[in-house]
Design an enzyme around this catalytic site. Structure first.
Site, PDB file in Angstrom:
ATOM      1  N   LYS A  52       0.819  -1.219   0.000  1.00  9.19           N
ATOM      2  CA  LYS A  52       0.000   0.000   0.000  1.00  9.19           C
ATOM      3  C   LYS A  52       0.847   1.260   0.000  1.00  9.19           C
ATOM      4  CE  LYS A  52      -2.279  -1.304   3.676  1.00  9.19           C
ATOM      5  NZ  LYS A  52      -1.853  -2.705   3.714  1.00  9.19           N
ATOM      6  N   GLY A  76       2.915  -0.823   9.069  1.00 10.35           N
ATOM      7  CA  GLY A  76       4.138  -0.226   8.559  1.00 10.35           C
ATOM      8  C   GLY A  76       4.094  -0.083   7.056  1.00 10.35           C
ATOM      9  N   HIS A  77       4.426   1.099   6.559  1.00  5.95           N
ATOM     10  CA  HIS A  77       4.483   1.342   5.122  1.00  5.95           C
ATOM     11  C   HIS A  77       5.907   1.732   4.746  1.00  5.95           C
ATOM     12  CE1 HIS A  77      -0.107   2.370   4.801  1.00  5.95           C
ATOM     13  NE2 HIS A  77       0.144   1.111   5.048  1.00  5.95           N
ATOM     14  N   GLN A  94      -3.174  -2.185   7.462  1.00  6.82           N
ATOM     15  CA  GLN A  94      -3.446  -3.629   7.523  1.00  6.82           C
ATOM     16  C   GLN A  94      -4.185  -4.091   6.262  1.00  6.82           C
ATOM     17  OE1 GLN A  94      -4.687  -1.953  10.688  1.00  6.82           O
ATOM     18  NE2 GLN A  94      -2.718  -2.227  11.644  1.00  6.82           N
TER      19      GLN A  94
END
Length: 430
Positions: A16, A40-41, A224
């Protein structure tokens, strides 16, 4: 102008971050609407890598407004550290570029302590949480005892909120053999962090609705994945919030009519972190190969992700529950070089064929995948930026996924680099 919601359509870790960053260049406002810093991205921009947990992905883009909505639970100490980290990487963050909803619940140290204490109980099945206090904070939110951002501005209100909170938590801690909370120390630490947070506080619902009237493009960023949704995920091995696209409205204070396109992020295979059912999980060399080529380690926890073949049944299900308009298919390049690929097209449950994942946990654990085998490709898809750059068998694989999930591909990602993206349908088109 069109507004877009980006949601993960599997168990998270679908990529994402890159897609949101890719879209954020054309958006005016980027909003986080649920979850906490358990998500986390990872963004790769040029030679810089940004790892974000609480901040919206749009913060790395100059001239954009980034918003943390009321559907998020926020650890104020973590946020301050994360802001310092990205500032050190050259990112400008100020009240003009970052806004936090005044009614956002705060994750306190006691929430993480409770989270970890519960997971450590040998007599209770582990959920596989990150231990960062997200679940306990959401519990306090619905229990009407959480401390919110606005409470930091008034000492009397803050103390009242803390007292109500401690009545509940001290009783829980006693049962777990933990020491009671030091009330004075907690209030002092909240007062200390307050100025750092309050400078970003704002009536987000009002600002966003004004932006909408001005015709600004708004990008809603989920965390998520839909299979971790508290209602529609593989319960109880789920997160503590609604992850589906509908939460974008409630989690920011905008009406459902503000959503014009839902983009579901889908990995070209399937991964999962933590406990819970995973029908297509592989325990062989193919599974190891997917993990190694895909660098499948959690951004937040560093935990190795479980890997398996693409599950069209699950993605079709999540596309329905989130009302997905089109998908962004990521990590296609990880499949380069496989002689053959498998796609799960159904489940067998005690001899009965199913076209959906049942709700009952015991049935989820017993289903076995029904596979369809496709021919792989030897050529590289890494860095492809047009359909013409893709091998014929790769195109067939993508088209078959579209048929099985009953949803079109809007974007196709072929590497972590933001420009290595094939645009099929513009989510921001009116």
């Amino acid at each position: 102008m069109a507004n877009v919601v980006v949601v993960g359509a599997q168990w998270g870790d679908e990529g994402k971050g890159k897609i949101v960053d890719w879209l954020s260049e054309r958006a005016d406002v980027i909003c986080r609407f649920q979850g906490g810093h358990n998500a986390g991205h990872t963004l790769v921009i040029g030679d810089q890598v940004f790892k974000l947990h609480a901040l919206p992905s749009g913060v790395v883009r100059p001239g954009k407004l980034s918003v943390i909505g009321n559907g998020v639970v926020l650890d104020p100490w973590h946020l301050v550290k994360e802001i310092e980290t990205v500032r050190a990487q050259g990112v400008v963050i100020s009240p003009e570029t970052l806004m936090i909803a005044e009614n956002t619940p705060l994750i306190l140290p006691l929430h993480g302590e409770l989270d970890r204490a519960r997971e450590a109980q040998a007599s209770v099945a582990k959920i596989g949480t990150t231990g960062r206090g997200i679940g306990p904070c959401y519990e306090d939110k619905v229990g009407r005892r959480v401390v919110r951002v606005a409470d930091l501005a008034d000492t009397a209100t803050l103390e009242t909120r803390v007292d109500r909170l401690l009545v509940h938590h001290d009783a829980l801690r006693k049962g777990l053999g933990m020491e009671p909370i030091d009330r004075g120390a907690l209030i002092a630490s909240l007062k200390e962090i307050a100025p750092s947070i309050l400078q970003y506080a704002a009536p987000v619902w009002k600002v966003l609705n004004e932006k909408k009237k001005e015709g600004r493009r708004i990008l809603f960023e989920g965390a998520q994945g839909a299979l971790l949704d508290i209602d529609f995920g593989t319960y109880p091995f789920v997160t503590s919030s609604n992850v589906l696209a509908g939460q974008a409205a409630a989690g920011t204070g905008m009406g459902p009519g503000s959503i014009h396109f839902v983009l579901g992020i889908v990995k070209a295979y399937t991964t999962r972190v933590g406990e819970g059912p995973f029908p297509t999980e592989l325990f062989d060399a193919d599974g190891d190969r997917l993990g190694e080529r895909g660098h499948e380690f959690g951004t937040t926890t560093g935990r190795k992700r479980r890997c398996g073949w693409f599950d069209a049944v699950l993605v079709r299900q999540t596309c329905a529950t989130s009302g997905v308009s089109g998908i962004a298919l990521t990590k296609l390049d990880v499949l380069d070089g496989f002689d053959e690929l498998k796609i799960c097209v159904g489940y067998d449950l005690d001899g009965q064929r199913l076209d959906y994942l049942p709700t009952a946990a015991d049935q989820q654990a017993r289903v076995t995948p029904v596979y369809e085998t496709l021919k792989g490709w030897s050529e590289s898809t890494a860095g492809a930026r047009s359909w013409a750059d893709l091998p014929g068998e790769a195109i067939k694989y993508v088209r078959r996924i579209e048929e099985l999930i009953q949803c079109p591909v809007a974007l196709l990602s072929t590497s972590p680099e933001r420009e290595d993206t094939i645009l099929v349908t513009d989510p921001f088109a009116d």
